[in-house]
Motif scaffolding. Structure first.
Motif, mmCIF file in Angstrom:
data_model
loop_
_atom_site.group_PDB
_atom_site.id
_atom_site.type_symbol
_atom_site.label_atom_id
_atom_site.label_comp_id
_atom_site.label_asym_id
_atom_site.label_seq_id
_atom_site.Cartn_x
_atom_site.Cartn_y
_atom_site.Cartn_z
ATOM 1 N N ALA A 89 0.831 -1.212 0.000
ATOM 2 C CA ALA A 89 0.000 0.000 0.000
ATOM 3 C C ALA A 89 0.861 1.256 0.000
ATOM 4 O O ALA A 89 2.004 1.244 0.464
ATOM 5 N N VAL A 90 0.304 2.329 -0.531
ATOM 6 C CA VAL A 90 0.909 3.653 -0.350
ATOM 7 C C VAL A 90 0.596 4.082 1.077
ATOM 8 O O VAL A 90 -0.555 4.090 1.496
ATOM 9 N N VAL A 91 1.627 4.437 1.841
ATOM 10 C CA VAL A 91 1.443 4.773 3.250
ATOM 11 C C VAL A 91 1.593 6.281 3.436
ATOM 12 O O VAL A 91 2.617 6.857 3.071
ATOM 13 N N VAL A 92 0.553 6.884 3.986
ATOM 14 C CA VAL A 92 0.523 8.323 4.222
ATOM 15 C C VAL A 92 0.629 8.556 5.727
ATOM 16 O O VAL A 92 -0.199 8.054 6.496
ATOM 17 N N ALA A 93 1.642 9.293 6.159
ATOM 18 C CA ALA A 93 1.745 9.683 7.561
ATOM 19 C C ALA A 93 0.970 10.980 7.741
ATOM 20 O O ALA A 93 1.311 12.005 7.149
ATOM 21 N N GLY A 94 -0.081 10.922 8.548
ATOM 22 C CA GLY A 94 -0.860 12.122 8.854
ATOM 23 C C GLY A 94 -0.477 12.597 10.245
ATOM 24 O O GLY A 94 -0.980 12.098 11.245
ATOM 25 N N VAL A 95 0.456 13.541 10.309
ATOM 26 C CA VAL A 95 1.024 13.960 11.593
ATOM 27 C C VAL A 95 0.197 15.102 12.170
ATOM 28 O O VAL A 95 0.159 16.200 11.600
ATOM 29 N N CYS A 110 7.288 6.417 5.567
ATOM 30 C CA CYS A 110 6.048 6.479 4.797
ATOM 31 C C CYS A 110 6.297 7.130 3.440
ATOM 32 O O CYS A 110 7.271 7.850 3.240
ATOM 33 N N ASP A 111 5.403 6.887 2.510
ATOM 34 C CA ASP A 111 5.541 7.441 1.162
ATOM 35 C C ASP A 111 5.235 8.936 1.131
ATOM 36 O O ASP A 111 5.907 9.696 0.434
ATOM 37 N N LEU A 112 4.207 9.344 1.839
ATOM 38 C CA LEU A 112 3.824 10.748 1.921
ATOM 39 C C LEU A 112 3.757 11.145 3.382
ATOM 40 O O LEU A 112 3.334 10.352 4.233
ATOM 41 N N ARG A 113 4.166 12.362 3.656
ATOM 42 C CA ARG A 113 4.044 12.930 4.997
ATOM 43 C C ARG A 113 3.301 14.247 4.882
ATOM 44 O O ARG A 113 3.755 15.160 4.173
ATOM 45 N N VAL A 114 2.169 14.323 5.557
ATOM 46 C CA VAL A 114 1.419 15.571 5.606
ATOM 47 C C VAL A 114 1.210 15.922 7.067
ATOM 48 O O VAL A 114 1.160 15.041 7.938
ATOM 49 N N ALA A 115 1.107 17.216 7.337
ATOM 50 C CA ALA A 115 0.997 17.687 8.715
ATOM 51 C C ALA A 115 -0.230 18.559 8.861
ATOM 52 O O ALA A 115 -0.620 19.267 7.930
ATOM 53 N N GLU A 162 4.963 24.552 9.552
ATOM 54 C CA GLU A 162 5.402 25.386 8.437
ATOM 55 C C GLU A 162 6.894 25.242 8.179
ATOM 56 O O GLU A 162 7.337 25.224 7.030
ATOM 57 N N GLU A 163 7.698 25.123 9.239
ATOM 58 C CA GLU A 163 9.131 24.925 9.023
ATOM 59 C C GLU A 163 9.400 23.534 8.468
ATOM 60 O O GLU A 163 10.278 23.365 7.606
ATOM 61 N N ALA A 164 8.650 22.545 8.925
ATOM 62 C CA ALA A 164 8.783 21.202 8.352
ATOM 63 C C ALA A 164 8.452 21.216 6.863
ATOM 64 O O ALA A 164 9.091 20.519 6.064
ATOM 65 N N LEU A 165 7.476 22.025 6.479
ATOM 66 C CA LEU A 165 7.124 22.162 5.062
ATOM 67 C C LEU A 165 8.264 22.810 4.290
ATOM 68 O O LEU A 165 8.625 22.364 3.196
ATOM 69 N N ARG A 166 8.861 23.853 4.847
ATOM 70 C CA ARG A 166 9.980 24.522 4.167
ATOM 71 C C ARG A 166 11.183 23.598 4.027
ATOM 72 O O ARG A 166 11.893 23.629 3.014
ATOM 73 N N PHE A 167 11.411 22.757 5.017
ATOM 74 C CA PHE A 167 12.530 21.808 4.965
ATOM 75 C C PHE A 167 12.261 20.679 3.981
ATOM 76 O O PHE A 167 13.184 19.987 3.568
ATOM 77 N N GLY A 168 10.994 20.462 3.622
ATOM 78 C CA GLY A 168 10.644 19.331 2.778
ATOM 79 C C GLY A 168 10.373 18.063 3.569
ATOM 80 O O GLY A 168 10.228 16.986 2.987
ATOM 81 N N LEU A 169 10.304 18.186 4.885
ATOM 82 C CA LEU A 169 9.999 17.026 5.718
ATOM 83 C C LEU A 169 8.563 16.562 5.504
ATOM 84 O O LEU A 169 8.266 15.373 5.570
ATOM 85 N N VAL A 170 7.660 17.501 5.247
ATOM 86 C CA VAL A 170 6.287 17.187 4.853
ATOM 87 C C VAL A 170 6.013 17.860 3.514
ATOM 88 O O VAL A 170 6.667 18.835 3.150
ATOM 89 N N SER A 171 5.045 17.329 2.792
ATOM 90 C CA SER A 171 4.732 17.891 1.483
ATOM 91 C C SER A 171 3.582 18.881 1.530
ATOM 92 O O SER A 171 3.425 19.692 0.616
ATOM 93 N N ARG A 172 2.750 18.798 2.584
ATOM 94 C CA ARG A 172 1.612 19.712 2.709
ATOM 95 C C ARG A 172 1.272 19.925 4.176
ATOM 96 O O ARG A 172 1.540 19.071 5.016
ATOM 97 N N VAL A 173 0.639 21.053 4.444
ATOM 98 C CA VAL A 173 -0.007 21.288 5.731
ATOM 99 C C VAL A 173 -1.500 21.337 5.456
ATOM 100 O O VAL A 173 -1.964 22.156 4.653
ATOM 101 N N VAL A 174 -2.241 20.434 6.077
ATOM 102 C CA VAL A 174 -3.663 20.258 5.775
ATOM 103 C C VAL A 174 -4.452 20.175 7.080
ATOM 104 O O VAL A 174 -3.909 19.866 8.137
#
Length: 233
Positions: A89-95, A110-115, A162-174
Protein backbone atom coordinates in the motif's frame (compact mmCIF):
# COMPACT_ATOMS: atom_id res chain seq x y z
CA UNK A 1 -2.30 -0.16 21.10
CA UNK A 2 -2.59 -0.37 17.30
CA UNK A 3 -6.11 0.21 16.01
CA UNK A 4 -7.19 -0.29 12.40
CA UNK A 5 -10.26 0.95 10.59
CA UNK A 6 -11.34 0.52 6.99
CA UNK A 7 -13.01 3.41 5.17
CA UNK A 8 -16.66 2.71 4.44
CA UNK A 9 -15.97 2.40 0.71
CA UNK A 10 -12.75 0.40 1.20
CA UNK A 11 -10.62 3.12 -0.36
CA UNK A 12 -8.05 3.22 2.42
CA UNK A 13 -7.19 1.83 5.84
CA UNK A 14 -6.47 3.99 8.86
CA UNK A 15 -3.86 2.61 11.26
CA UNK A 16 -3.91 4.51 14.54
CA UNK A 17 -1.23 4.43 17.22
CA UNK A 18 -3.62 4.32 20.13
CA UNK A 19 -1.75 4.86 23.37
CA UNK A 20 -2.47 8.54 24.00
CA UNK A 21 -1.59 8.42 27.70
CA UNK A 22 2.03 7.73 26.63
CA UNK A 23 1.92 10.01 23.57
CA UNK A 24 1.78 6.83 21.47
CA UNK A 25 5.29 5.74 22.45
CA UNK A 26 6.15 2.33 21.05
CA UNK A 27 7.17 -0.82 22.89
CA UNK A 28 8.52 -3.92 21.08
CA UNK A 29 5.09 -5.56 20.90
CA UNK A 30 3.63 -2.33 19.51
CA UNK A 31 6.22 -2.32 16.75
CA UNK A 32 5.19 -5.85 15.75
CA UNK A 33 1.51 -4.91 15.74
CA UNK A 34 2.22 -1.81 13.66
CA UNK A 35 4.17 -3.83 11.10
CA UNK A 36 1.36 -6.37 10.78
CA UNK A 37 -1.33 -3.68 10.44
CA UNK A 38 0.49 -1.98 7.56
CA UNK A 39 1.91 -5.00 5.74
CA UNK A 40 -1.31 -7.00 5.86
CA UNK A 41 -3.47 -4.16 4.53
CA UNK A 42 -5.32 -5.09 1.35
CA UNK A 43 -6.46 -1.52 0.70
CA UNK A 44 -4.36 0.49 -1.79
CA UNK A 45 -3.65 3.26 0.74
CA UNK A 46 -2.87 3.26 4.46
CA UNK A 47 -3.18 6.38 6.60
CA UNK A 48 -0.94 6.26 9.69
CA UNK A 49 -2.11 8.48 12.56
CA UNK A 50 -1.72 8.93 16.29
CA UNK A 51 -4.50 9.14 18.87
CA UNK A 52 -4.78 12.14 21.18
CA UNK A 53 -2.39 15.08 21.13
CA UNK A 54 0.63 13.33 19.61
CA UNK A 55 1.50 11.44 16.46
CA UNK A 56 4.21 9.34 18.11
CA UNK A 57 6.77 10.07 20.83
CA UNK A 58 9.07 7.37 19.45
CA UNK A 59 10.38 4.47 21.48
CA UNK A 60 8.95 4.00 24.96
CA UNK A 61 11.69 5.27 27.31
CA UNK A 62 10.88 2.70 29.99
CA UNK A 63 11.42 -0.04 27.43
CA UNK A 64 14.65 1.60 26.25
CA UNK A 65 16.00 1.93 29.79
CA UNK A 66 15.51 -1.77 30.45
CA UNK A 67 17.06 -3.09 27.23
CA UNK A 68 19.37 -6.08 27.51
CA UNK A 69 20.25 -5.92 23.80
CA UNK A 70 20.08 -2.35 22.44
CA UNK A 71 21.40 -3.41 19.03
CA UNK A 72 18.57 -5.92 18.63
CA UNK A 73 16.03 -3.23 19.58
CA UNK A 74 17.46 -0.89 16.93
CA UNK A 75 17.31 -3.72 14.39
CA UNK A 76 13.69 -4.35 15.37
CA UNK A 77 12.73 -0.73 14.70
CA UNK A 78 14.68 -0.72 11.44
CA UNK A 79 12.85 -3.83 10.27
CA UNK A 80 9.47 -2.26 10.96
CA UNK A 81 10.42 0.99 9.21
CA UNK A 82 11.69 -1.01 6.22
CA UNK A 83 8.43 -2.96 6.16
CA UNK A 84 6.43 0.27 6.06
CA UNK A 85 8.62 1.61 3.27
CA UNK A 86 8.22 -1.54 1.17
CA UNK A 87 4.55 -2.26 1.92
CA UNK A 88 2.23 -2.91 -1.00
CA UNK A 89 0.00 0.00 0.00
CA UNK A 90 0.91 3.65 -0.35
CA UNK A 91 1.44 4.77 3.25
CA UNK A 92 0.52 8.32 4.22
CA UNK A 93 1.75 9.68 7.56
CA UNK A 94 -0.86 12.12 8.85
CA UNK A 95 1.02 13.96 11.59
CA UNK A 96 -1.27 15.80 13.97
CA UNK A 97 0.57 16.82 17.13
CA UNK A 98 4.06 15.86 18.26
CA UNK A 99 6.36 13.52 16.33
CA UNK A 100 9.55 12.83 18.23
CA UNK A 101 12.53 10.56 17.62
CA UNK A 102 11.23 7.24 16.39
CA UNK A 103 7.95 8.90 15.50
CA UNK A 104 9.82 11.06 12.98
CA UNK A 105 11.60 7.96 11.70
CA UNK A 106 8.33 6.11 11.15
CA UNK A 107 6.97 9.11 9.27
CA UNK A 108 10.12 9.16 7.13
CA UNK A 109 9.48 5.53 6.16
CA UNK A 110 6.05 6.48 4.80
CA UNK A 111 5.54 7.44 1.16
CA UNK A 112 3.82 10.75 1.92
CA UNK A 113 4.04 12.93 5.00
CA UNK A 114 1.42 15.57 5.61
CA UNK A 115 1.00 17.69 8.71
CA UNK A 116 -1.83 19.52 10.37
CA UNK A 117 -1.13 23.02 11.72
CA UNK A 118 -0.75 21.43 15.18
CA UNK A 119 2.11 19.13 14.10
CA UNK A 120 5.64 19.47 15.46
CA UNK A 121 8.76 17.46 14.71
CA UNK A 122 12.02 16.92 16.62
CA UNK A 123 14.86 14.43 16.83
CA UNK A 124 15.34 14.77 20.58
CA UNK A 125 17.48 11.69 21.17
CA UNK A 126 20.76 13.62 21.28
CA UNK A 127 19.49 15.50 24.34
CA UNK A 128 19.25 12.13 26.13
CA UNK A 129 22.59 10.82 24.92
CA UNK A 130 21.06 8.71 22.16
CA UNK A 131 19.84 9.16 18.59
CA UNK A 132 17.15 7.69 16.40
CA UNK A 133 18.35 4.32 15.09
CA UNK A 134 15.33 3.12 13.11
CA UNK A 135 16.84 4.11 9.76
CA UNK A 136 16.50 7.84 10.24
CA UNK A 137 20.17 8.66 9.66
CA UNK A 138 19.73 7.38 6.09
CA UNK A 139 16.18 8.53 5.36
CA UNK A 140 16.34 12.04 6.83
CA UNK A 141 19.14 13.33 4.54
CA UNK A 142 17.49 11.59 1.59
CA UNK A 143 14.29 13.52 2.27
CA UNK A 144 15.55 16.96 3.36
CA UNK A 145 19.21 17.02 2.29
CA UNK A 146 22.36 16.58 4.33
CA UNK A 147 22.57 20.10 5.75
CA UNK A 148 18.98 20.25 6.94
CA UNK A 149 19.24 16.70 8.28
CA UNK A 150 22.25 17.58 10.42
CA UNK A 151 20.46 20.72 11.64
CA UNK A 152 17.44 18.70 12.77
CA UNK A 153 19.37 15.70 14.12
CA UNK A 154 22.10 17.56 16.00
CA UNK A 155 20.13 20.47 17.47
CA UNK A 156 17.13 18.58 18.93
CA UNK A 157 15.10 21.70 18.16
CA UNK A 158 11.40 21.54 17.47
CA UNK A 159 10.09 22.31 13.99
CA UNK A 160 6.52 23.47 13.60
CA UNK A 161 4.43 22.42 10.60
CA UNK A 162 5.40 25.39 8.44
CA UNK A 163 9.13 24.92 9.02
CA UNK A 164 8.78 21.20 8.35
CA UNK A 165 7.12 22.16 5.06
CA UNK A 166 9.98 24.52 4.17
CA UNK A 167 12.53 21.81 4.97
CA UNK A 168 10.64 19.33 2.78
CA UNK A 169 10.00 17.03 5.72
CA UNK A 170 6.29 17.19 4.85
CA UNK A 171 4.73 17.89 1.48
CA UNK A 172 1.61 19.71 2.71
CA UNK A 173 -0.01 21.29 5.73
CA UNK A 174 -3.66 20.26 5.78
CA UNK A 175 -6.59 20.30 8.15
CA UNK A 176 -7.50 16.65 7.53
CA UNK A 177 -4.86 14.09 6.49
CA UNK A 178 -7.64 11.64 5.59
CA UNK A 179 -8.47 13.86 2.61
CA UNK A 180 -4.96 13.22 1.25
CA UNK A 181 -5.32 9.46 1.70
CA UNK A 182 -8.59 9.57 -0.21
CA UNK A 183 -7.06 11.75 -2.94
CA UNK A 184 -4.37 9.12 -3.53
CA UNK A 185 -6.87 6.26 -3.34
CA UNK A 186 -9.05 7.79 -6.06
CA UNK A 187 -6.32 7.25 -8.66
CA UNK A 188 -5.47 4.07 -10.54
CA UNK A 189 -3.72 1.86 -8.00
CA UNK A 190 -1.43 0.15 -10.54
CA UNK A 191 -0.20 3.48 -11.90
CA UNK A 192 0.34 4.87 -8.41
CA UNK A 193 2.24 1.73 -7.39
CA UNK A 194 4.49 1.98 -10.46
CA UNK A 195 5.29 5.65 -9.86
CA UNK A 196 5.96 5.00 -6.18
CA UNK A 197 8.29 2.10 -6.93
CA UNK A 198 10.26 4.06 -9.51
CA UNK A 199 10.59 7.19 -7.38
CA UNK A 200 11.79 5.10 -4.44
CA UNK A 201 14.35 3.33 -6.62
CA UNK A 202 15.61 6.61 -8.07
CA UNK A 203 16.01 8.09 -4.60
CA UNK A 204 18.23 5.14 -3.70
CA UNK A 205 20.38 5.78 -6.74
CA UNK A 206 19.14 2.80 -8.70
CA UNK A 207 18.90 2.94 -12.49
CA UNK A 208 15.25 3.65 -13.33
CA UNK A 209 15.17 4.77 -16.98
CA UNK A 210 14.60 1.29 -18.46
CA UNK A 211 12.22 0.32 -15.65
CA UNK A 212 10.27 3.54 -16.25
CA UNK A 213 9.85 2.75 -19.95
CA UNK A 214 8.78 -0.81 -19.22
CA UNK A 215 6.23 0.23 -16.59
CA UNK A 216 4.77 2.89 -18.88
CA UNK A 217 4.41 0.38 -21.72
CA UNK A 218 2.74 -2.18 -19.46
CA UNK A 219 0.22 0.32 -18.09
CA UNK A 220 -0.46 1.67 -21.59
CA UNK A 221 -1.20 -1.83 -22.85
CA UNK A 222 -3.60 -2.43 -19.96
CA UNK A 223 -5.53 0.84 -20.25
CA UNK A 224 -5.23 1.67 -23.94
CA UNK A 225 -5.32 -1.66 -25.79
CA UNK A 226 -4.96 -1.48 -29.54
CA UNK A 227 -8.19 -1.90 -31.43
CA UNK A 228 -8.58 -5.49 -32.58
CA UNK A 229 -5.66 -6.71 -30.50
CA UNK A 230 -6.00 -10.10 -28.87
CA UNK A 231 -6.63 -9.65 -25.09
CA UNK A 232 -3.86 -12.17 -24.39
CA UNK A 233 -1.37 -10.29 -26.59
Amino acid sequence: MIRTERAADGAYRTVTLDRPEARNALRPADLDALEAAVVEADEPVVLLRGAGSAFCAGADLDAVAGLDDPEAFAAHGQRVADAIESADAVVVAGVDGAARGGGVELALACDLRVATPAATFAETGVALGLFGAWGGTARLPRVVGEGAALDVACSARILDAEEALRFGLVSRVVDDPAAVAREVAENDSDAVAAVRRLVRAGARGEETAAAEREAFARLHAEHFPREGACPDG
